[in-house]
Design a protein around this motif. Structure first.
Motif: not given
Length: 339
Positions: A191-197, A101-104, A79-83, A57-59
């Motif tokens: 930043q967007i991905i981290v903010s969501a998680l 930084i890590a997600i980028t 998303v599961s990996c980013a989480r 759903e988040l993806a």
């Protein structure tokens, strides 16, 4: 780590190297046309939870917000990996900037996938770490790999100096890529991905109301309503106003998302407290609405005072009956972490 990247042409293609493509082309020339379709790079699970319905759903929501490499390519697995990456940063007690930084880095290296085939030399995992980083099992353990990434970052930037450096520069100093220019353009999506998680810090009810008042409701200085303009980084529509009051990530989730368990949980209308939300998440964006509950207007609880960014008017504080009429689509919601 991988040295050459291409933008994903399919959900599986992020991170394929130029060398691998040349090898694949040579292999394709030697096989019948029916066998010429290249297989996707194999991946390993990123965490013990696997891919959840929440991840999927988040993806879908992220696909509409991302602007660069992964726009349209996010899925529940990524998303599961980013989480797991974000959780590993939080477990270390580091701020969310470290997770960005890590997600980028993971976006550029693998498209945030835990690749378990050594395609480029002996690189493995979500960060494409070489064998000098650790064993294959360690590098394919996303939490361990994130920890190793952070360890090197902290060594390269003693005293927290990484916090004042550009995201792309920090990624490059840790990864030592042949293509250093590829990191910084992905930092916004990181930043967007981290903010969501990354869960928003708890907010008090008094803080919600104080922020709601900061847009000068029901005065000549009120903020005009707009679904396209912003104030302080937040959209000046109803959901943007509520997001500002709650201190959520800018520009704020849309009304439909505010009604989901990432941000709120449903409660009976009779349990409304100051700072809770009343939301109609149904219909087109011109029909959806969210207001911030202030207090009951009468002892019988037949109406209440609410803060609202109202179409055609702007920031308002007035008595309403949303959610109290029969057949209404408005429901009461309690923000996650409010106290």
């Amino acid at each position: 780590m991988r040295r050459a990247r291409i933008r994903p042409g399919s959900p599986h293609s992020a991170g394929v190297t130029a060398g691998a493509l040349l090898l694949a082309a040579a292999a394709v020339a030697a096989v019948p046309a029916s066998a010429a379709t290249a297989a996707p790079l194999p991946t390993a699970p990123c965490g013990s939870r696997g891919v959840t319905a929440e991840d999927t759903e988040l993806a879908a929501r992220l696909n509409a917000r991302l602007a660069k490499k992964l726009r349209g390519y996010m899925n529940g697995y990524r998303v599961s990996c980013a989480r797991v990456v974000v959780a590993a940063v939080r477990a270390r007690g580091l701020p969310r900037e470290a997770a960005v930084i890590a997600i980028t880095t993971a976006i550029v290296e693998t498209g945030v996938r835990n690749i378990d085939r050594e395609v480029d030399h002996d690189s493995l995992g979500v960060f494409q770490q070489r064998a000098t980083w650790g064993s294959a099992a360690q590098r394919l353990n996303v939490a361990w790999a994130t920890g190793a990434f952070l360890d090197k970052m902290l060594r390269k930037y003693p005293g927290g100096s990484w916090r004042s450096a550009k995201v792309g520069d920090v990624c490059q100093r840790v990864q030592v890529s042949k293509y250093p220019e590829r990191y910084q353009p992905q930092a916004g999506d990181g930043q967007i991905i981290v903010s969501a998680l990354w869960p928003a810090p708890g907010v008090t009810r008094a803080q919600v109301i104080a922020r709601a008042k900061s847009w000068n409701p029901a005065t000549a200085q009120r903020v005009p309503y707009s679904q396209t303009k912003t104030r302080g980084g937040y959209r000046t529509d109803g959901s943007g106003y509520a997001s500002m009051a709650l201190g959520l990530a800018k520009p704020g989730p849309i009304t439909v998302d505010l009604a989901k368990n990432t941000y709120t949980r449903p409660i009976p209308m009779t349990q409304l407290l100051q700072g809770d939300l009343v939301i109609d998440p149904v219909g087109a964006n011109t029909a959806r609405m969210v207001v911030i509950f202030d207090r009951w207007a009468d002892a019988a609880r037949t109406s209440y005072w609410a803060y609202q960014q109202r179409a055609g008017y702007g920031t308002d504080h007035r008595v309403v009956r949303h959610g109290l009429e029969s057949g209404t689509q408005f429901r009461a919601y309690r923000p996650v972490g409010i106290r």
